[in-house]
Design a protein around this motif. Structure first.
Motif, PDB file in Angstrom:
ATOM      1  N   ARG A  59       0.817  -1.213   0.000  1.00  0.00           N
ATOM      2  CA  ARG A  59       0.000   0.000   0.000  1.00  0.00           C
ATOM      3  C   ARG A  59       0.853   1.265   0.000  1.00  0.00           C
ATOM      4  O   ARG A  59       0.555   2.197  -0.767  1.00  0.00           O
ATOM      5  CB  ARG A  59      -0.956  -0.029   1.196  1.00  0.00           C
ATOM      6  CG  ARG A  59      -2.069  -1.067   1.069  1.00  0.00           C
ATOM      7  CD  ARG A  59      -2.812  -1.233   2.398  1.00  0.00           C
ATOM      8  NE  ARG A  59      -3.939  -2.151   2.313  1.00  0.00           N
ATOM      9  CZ  ARG A  59      -3.841  -3.480   2.375  1.00  0.00           C
ATOM     10  NH1 ARG A  59      -2.635  -4.043   2.481  1.00  0.00           N
ATOM     11  NH2 ARG A  59      -4.921  -4.240   2.311  1.00  0.00           N
ATOM     12  N   THR A  74      -6.103   2.881   0.118  1.00  0.00           N
ATOM     13  CA  THR A  74      -6.645   1.882   1.044  1.00  0.00           C
ATOM     14  C   THR A  74      -8.017   1.415   0.594  1.00  0.00           C
ATOM     15  O   THR A  74      -8.319   0.215   0.589  1.00  0.00           O
ATOM     16  CB  THR A  74      -6.737   2.462   2.465  1.00  0.00           C
ATOM     17  OG1 THR A  74      -5.423   2.798   2.920  1.00  0.00           O
ATOM     18  CG2 THR A  74      -7.351   1.449   3.428  1.00  0.00           C
ATOM     19  N   GLN A  75      -8.859   2.362   0.188  1.00  0.00           N
ATOM     20  CA  GLN A  75     -10.199   2.003  -0.279  1.00  0.00           C
ATOM     21  C   GLN A  75     -10.134   1.126  -1.524  1.00  0.00           C
ATOM     22  O   GLN A  75     -10.822   0.105  -1.618  1.00  0.00           O
ATOM     23  CB  GLN A  75     -11.005   3.269  -0.570  1.00  0.00           C
ATOM     24  CG  GLN A  75     -11.384   4.061   0.659  1.00  0.00           C
ATOM     25  CD  GLN A  75     -12.072   5.369   0.301  1.00  0.00           C
ATOM     26  OE1 GLN A  75     -12.086   5.796  -0.866  1.00  0.00           O
ATOM     27  NE2 GLN A  75     -12.654   6.018   1.292  1.00  0.00           N
ATOM     28  N   GLU A  78      -8.885  -2.425  -0.816  1.00  0.00           N
ATOM     29  CA  GLU A  78      -9.917  -3.244  -0.182  1.00  0.00           C
ATOM     30  C   GLU A  78     -10.966  -3.684  -1.198  1.00  0.00           C
ATOM     31  O   GLU A  78     -11.441  -4.823  -1.179  1.00  0.00           O
ATOM     32  CB  GLU A  78     -10.578  -2.468   0.964  1.00  0.00           C
ATOM     33  CG  GLU A  78      -9.659  -2.239   2.155  1.00  0.00           C
ATOM     34  CD  GLU A  78      -9.057  -3.537   2.684  1.00  0.00           C
ATOM     35  OE1 GLU A  78      -9.826  -4.494   2.925  1.00  0.00           O
ATOM     36  OE2 GLU A  78      -7.817  -3.598   2.841  1.00  0.00           O
ATOM     37  N   GLN A  79     -11.329  -2.786  -2.101  1.00  0.00           N
ATOM     38  CA  GLN A  79     -12.309  -3.142  -3.121  1.00  0.00           C
ATOM     39  C   GLN A  79     -11.756  -4.159  -4.100  1.00  0.00           C
ATOM     40  O   GLN A  79     -12.459  -5.069  -4.547  1.00  0.00           O
ATOM     41  CB  GLN A  79     -12.779  -1.858  -3.835  1.00  0.00           C
ATOM     42  CG  GLN A  79     -13.665  -1.019  -2.929  1.00  0.00           C
ATOM     43  CD  GLN A  79     -13.615   0.463  -3.255  1.00  0.00           C
ATOM     44  OE1 GLN A  79     -12.794   0.928  -4.050  1.00  0.00           O
ATOM     45  NE2 GLN A  79     -14.489   1.226  -2.630  1.00  0.00           N
ATOM     46  N   ASP A  82     -11.797  -7.482  -2.319  1.00  0.00           N
ATOM     47  CA  ASP A  82     -13.165  -8.012  -2.306  1.00  0.00           C
ATOM     48  C   ASP A  82     -13.564  -8.573  -3.659  1.00  0.00           C
ATOM     49  O   ASP A  82     -14.287  -9.565  -3.750  1.00  0.00           O
ATOM     50  CB  ASP A  82     -14.160  -6.918  -1.895  1.00  0.00           C
ATOM     51  CG  ASP A  82     -14.062  -6.552  -0.423  1.00  0.00           C
ATOM     52  OD1 ASP A  82     -13.460  -7.340   0.342  1.00  0.00           O
ATOM     53  OD2 ASP A  82     -14.568  -5.480  -0.042  1.00  0.00           O
TER      54      ASP A  82
END
Length: 241
Positions: A59, A74-75, A78-79, A82
């Protein structure tokens, strides 16, 4: 301990032309479903491609390489986790402070099908999202057989490869043809060595490229030059998602 990779979701790449003449297949707003549908397109694609290409593996490296804020990185990570496009894979050395988690592109998250038509042969293949061929088949075939018979043959090869590999539904299908393609319509335009193909488009929604390389292999991020002995040399290509 590194966290396990999130379950895969039915997502797919979106095709668009690149300035270099390839077809860029990147995680695109319209290609994702569910919670990913509201994402801004570019940042997610940038983050995934930086990890895929090896230019960033953590990151903090993504923040430096992308120019995006730590919060956005970070967003997006994470996406991508997922969505099954990235996975966490151990810890990187510490540069002072807590060790960052290593990120890995999941080339096996999906697959693409490709057909490369030459004047007198065709090659049909299945590849992972990093461009590695999983299975392929070559056949002597004349494009003078016409579009209907030729594309029916390509379809049979795709079906054979699907049964042989036992892989899921492809994220995209690319078709390279030895004739000029109108970018705006995705249709062949008076191809000199392809009688009966004028105006043909394998799919009305296809994206096209008008300056292709001499030979192509599939990848989720680009159609990269891979010329070799006996490789067909299409002058244009159509990519269908």
């Amino acid at each position: 301990m590194p966290s396990a990779a999130a379950p895969k979701r039915p997502v797919g790449p979106q095709a668009e032309p690149t300035p270099a003449g390839g077809v860029h297949l990147k995680p695109h707003l319209t290609a994702f479903e569910g919670s990913l549908a509201s994402l801004e397109t570019a940042p997610l694609a940038v983050v995934v491609d930086l990890v895929r290409s090896g230019r960033a593996r953590t990151r903090p490296e993504l923040v430096t390489a992308s120019g995006l804020s730590r919060k956005i990185v970070t967003q997006r990570v994470e996406q991508a986790l997922d969505a099954g496009l990235l996975a966490e894979d151990g810890l990187a050395p510490s540069s002072g402070g807590r060790q960052p988690r290593l990120l890995r592109f999941r080339a096996d998250a999906g697959y693409v099908y490709a057909a490369l038509l030459g004047a007198s042969e065709m090659r049909v293949a299945v590849a992972d999202l990093d461009g590695r061929l999983i299975e392929d088949v070559h056949e002597d075939w004349s494009v003078e057989n016409g579009p209907d018979e030729t594309m029916a043959r390509v379809r049979r090869h795709f079906e054979h490869l699907a049964r042989k590999t036992r892989l899921g539904r492809p994220w995209a299908i690319g078709v390279g043809v030895p004739g000029p393609v109108d970018f705006s319509t995705g249709r062949l335009v008076a191809p000199p060595i392809m009688p009966g193909w004028d105006g043909f488009a394998s799919d009305p929604g296809c994206a096209t490229t008008t300056t292709p390389p001499s030979g192509w292999t599939t990848t989720s991020t680009s159609w990269r030059s891979a010329s070799g002995p006996g490789a067909p040399s299409p002058t244009d290509a159509t990519c269908c998602s």
